[in-house]
Design a protein around this motif. Structure first.
Motif, PDB file in Angstrom:
ATOM      1  N   THR A  52       0.811  -1.431   0.562  1.00  0.00           N
ATOM      2  CA  THR A  52      -0.428  -0.371   0.095  1.00  0.00           C
ATOM      3  C   THR A  52       1.049   1.252   0.085  1.00  0.00           C
ATOM      4  OG1 THR A  52      -1.161  -1.038   1.297  1.00  0.00           O
ATOM      5  CG2 THR A  52      -2.046   0.793   1.160  1.00  0.00           C
ATOM      6  N   TRP A  53       0.357   2.373  -1.440  1.00  0.00           N
ATOM      7  CA  TRP A  53       0.865   3.902  -1.030  1.00  0.00           C
ATOM      8  C   TRP A  53       0.147   4.897  -0.871  1.00  0.00           C
ATOM      9  CZ3 TRP A  53       0.864   8.113  -3.736  1.00  0.00           C
ATOM     10  CH2 TRP A  53       2.277   8.517  -3.942  1.00  0.00           C
ATOM     11  N   ALA A  54      -0.079   4.995   1.121  1.00  0.00           N
ATOM     12  CA  ALA A  54      -0.996   6.583   1.485  1.00  0.00           C
ATOM     13  C   ALA A  54      -0.311   7.079   1.094  1.00  0.00           C
ATOM     14  CB  ALA A  54      -1.245   4.782   2.127  1.00  0.00           C
ATOM     15  N   ARG A  55      -0.431   8.235   1.199  1.00  0.00           N
ATOM     16  CA  ARG A  55       0.129   9.829   1.057  1.00  0.00           C
ATOM     17  C   ARG A  55      -1.330  10.728   1.074  1.00  0.00           C
ATOM     18  NH1 ARG A  55       3.489   6.912   1.078  1.00  0.00           N
ATOM     19  NH2 ARG A  55       5.283   7.197   0.128  1.00  0.00           N
ATOM     20  N   VAL A  56      -0.716  12.144   1.664  1.00  0.00           N
ATOM     21  CA  VAL A  56      -1.745  13.379   1.494  1.00  0.00           C
ATOM     22  C   VAL A  56      -1.564  14.454   0.639  1.00  0.00           C
ATOM     23  CG1 VAL A  56      -2.871  12.765   4.271  1.00  0.00           C
ATOM     24  CG2 VAL A  56      -0.487  14.563   3.919  1.00  0.00           C
ATOM     25  N   VAL A  57      -2.566  14.521   0.395  1.00  0.00           N
ATOM     26  CA  VAL A  57      -1.994  16.049  -0.892  1.00  0.00           C
ATOM     27  C   VAL A  57      -2.362  17.089  -0.016  1.00  0.00           C
ATOM     28  CG1 VAL A  57      -2.572  17.297  -2.994  1.00  0.00           C
ATOM     29  CG2 VAL A  57      -2.638  14.868  -2.706  1.00  0.00           C
ATOM     30  N   LEU A  58      -1.273  17.674  -0.042  1.00  0.00           N
ATOM     31  CA  LEU A  58      -1.392  19.105   0.951  1.00  0.00           C
ATOM     32  C   LEU A  58      -0.937  20.271  -0.333  1.00  0.00           C
ATOM     33  CD1 LEU A  58       1.309  17.206   2.964  1.00  0.00           C
ATOM     34  CD2 LEU A  58       0.285  19.401   4.512  1.00  0.00           C
ATOM     35  N   ASP A  59      -2.139  21.254   0.379  1.00  0.00           N
ATOM     36  CA  ASP A  59      -1.649  22.674  -0.597  1.00  0.00           C
ATOM     37  C   ASP A  59      -0.959  24.045   0.264  1.00  0.00           C
ATOM     38  OD1 ASP A  59      -1.315  25.218  -2.305  1.00  0.00           O
ATOM     39  OD2 ASP A  59      -3.455  25.202  -2.003  1.00  0.00           O
ATOM     40  N   GLY A  60       0.137  24.214  -0.017  1.00  0.00           N
ATOM     41  CA  GLY A  60       1.340  24.243   1.744  1.00  0.00           C
ATOM     42  C   GLY A  60       1.219  23.766   2.654  1.00  0.00           C
ATOM     43  N   ASP A  61       0.427  24.400   3.778  1.00  0.00           N
ATOM     44  CA  ASP A  61      -0.195  23.419   5.091  1.00  0.00           C
ATOM     45  C   ASP A  61      -1.706  22.575   4.685  1.00  0.00           C
ATOM     46  OD1 ASP A  61       2.831  23.579   6.148  1.00  0.00           O
ATOM     47  OD2 ASP A  61       2.111  25.790   6.748  1.00  0.00           O
ATOM     48  N   GLU A  62      -2.206  22.919   3.848  1.00  0.00           N
ATOM     49  CA  GLU A  62      -3.238  22.217   3.926  1.00  0.00           C
ATOM     50  C   GLU A  62      -3.514  21.103   3.230  1.00  0.00           C
ATOM     51  OE1 GLU A  62      -8.308  23.752   3.145  1.00  0.00           O
ATOM     52  OE2 GLU A  62      -6.029  24.938   2.630  1.00  0.00           O
ATOM     53  N   VAL A  63      -4.045  20.364   4.049  1.00  0.00           N
ATOM     54  CA  VAL A  63      -4.399  19.100   3.190  1.00  0.00           C
ATOM     55  C   VAL A  63      -5.716  19.132   2.554  1.00  0.00           C
ATOM     56  CG1 VAL A  63      -5.273  16.213   4.120  1.00  0.00           C
ATOM     57  CG2 VAL A  63      -3.590  17.527   4.972  1.00  0.00           C
ATOM     58  N   VAL A  64      -5.517  18.425   1.493  1.00  0.00           N
ATOM     59  CA  VAL A  64      -7.004  19.378   0.703  1.00  0.00           C
ATOM     60  C   VAL A  64      -6.856  17.686  -0.245  1.00  0.00           C
ATOM     61  CG1 VAL A  64      -6.440  21.661  -0.079  1.00  0.00           C
ATOM     62  CG2 VAL A  64      -5.000  19.898  -1.106  1.00  0.00           C
ATOM     63  N   GLY A  65      -6.391  16.601   0.034  1.00  0.00           N
ATOM     64  CA  GLY A  65      -6.681  15.548  -0.669  1.00  0.00           C
ATOM     65  C   GLY A  65      -5.873  14.506  -0.468  1.00  0.00           C
ATOM     66  N   PHE A  66      -6.334  12.974  -0.596  1.00  0.00           N
ATOM     67  CA  PHE A  66      -6.030  11.692   0.073  1.00  0.00           C
ATOM     68  C   PHE A  66      -5.703  10.451  -1.111  1.00  0.00           C
ATOM     69  CE2 PHE A  66      -6.197   7.284   1.718  1.00  0.00           C
ATOM     70  CZ  PHE A  66      -5.941   7.488   2.333  1.00  0.00           C
ATOM     71  N   VAL A  67      -4.633  10.179  -1.511  1.00  0.00           N
ATOM     72  CA  VAL A  67      -4.991   9.127  -2.628  1.00  0.00           C
ATOM     73  C   VAL A  67      -3.820   8.141  -1.605  1.00  0.00           C
ATOM     74  CG1 VAL A  67      -2.001   9.976  -3.407  1.00  0.00           C
ATOM     75  CG2 VAL A  67      -3.615   8.464  -4.654  1.00  0.00           C
ATOM     76  N   ARG A  68      -4.843   6.443  -2.189  1.00  0.00           N
ATOM     77  CA  ARG A  68      -4.007   5.612  -1.370  1.00  0.00           C
ATOM     78  C   ARG A  68      -4.545   4.452  -2.967  1.00  0.00           C
ATOM     79  NH1 ARG A  68      -7.727   1.288   2.335  1.00  0.00           N
ATOM     80  NH2 ARG A  68      -5.560  -0.420   1.826  1.00  0.00           N
ATOM     81  N   GLY A  69      -2.546   3.864  -3.219  1.00  0.00           N
ATOM     82  CA  GLY A  69      -2.612   3.105  -4.375  1.00  0.00           C
ATOM     83  C   GLY A  69      -2.345   2.107  -3.987  1.00  0.00           C
ATOM     84  N   ASN A  70      -2.169   0.641  -4.771  1.00  0.00           N
ATOM     85  CA  ASN A  70      -1.791  -0.829  -4.351  1.00  0.00           C
ATOM     86  C   ASN A  70      -1.149  -0.416  -5.431  1.00  0.00           C
ATOM     87  OD1 ASN A  70      -2.118  -2.977  -1.828  1.00  0.00           O
ATOM     88  ND2 ASN A  70      -2.892  -3.229  -4.896  1.00  0.00           N
TER      89      ASN A  70
END
Length: 150
Positions: free
Chosen positions: A47-65
């Protein structure tokens, strides 16, 4: 969107990732049945799990396999989950997240990235087609299997 980056999911970012909001009608499309049915078999080491940040704000999440030995091609290199906060949708966050996941897939030797989605007016199909996924099949539950050459 200014300064987009991905960061590994951590204790610092998990609360914000869990608090991402969706637009009305999107909730039913978050996890296709195929993924839910196979989630129990997902190996945490693939599993590859990451948050997407715009500056310091979490604006997204992506999880791959990434599991080259998975008997189902669509689960060997795939978008397992992607959530973009309702307020950040339409600003390139999802495209950025998928690009980052595709780069990771490529670095692991994969040539394609798959995704599964449920059809519907508020579903993610239009988004995935717009960023280059091509419909290549259907799951046993009637969901669309998309494939992206990377």
């Amino acid at each position: 969107m200014g300064d987009l980056r991905v960061e590994e999911l951590s204790a610092k970012t998990i609360v914000a990732a869990n608090g991402l909001t969706l637009r009305p009608g999107q909730e039913q499309y978050v996890t296709p049945v195929s993924y839910s049915a196979n989630d129990a078999y997902l190996n945490p080491t693939t599993t590859w799990a990451r948050v997407v940040l715009d500056g310091d704000e979490v604006v997204g999440f992506v999880r791959g396999n990434f599991d080259p030995d998975n008997p189902r091609e669509e689960f060997r290199s795939c978008v397992w989950r992607i959530n973009v906060d309702a307020g950040a949708q339409g600003r390139g966050v999802g495209r950025f997240a998928v690009r980052q996941l595709a780069e990771e897939a490529r670095s692991r030797g994969f040539e394609t990235l798959h995704v599964i989605w449920e059809t519907g007016d508020d579903g993610p199909g239009e988004f995935f087609r717009r960023i280059g996924f091509v419909e290549v099949g259907e799951t046993e539950y009637g969901e669309v299997i998309g494939k992206l050459a990377i």
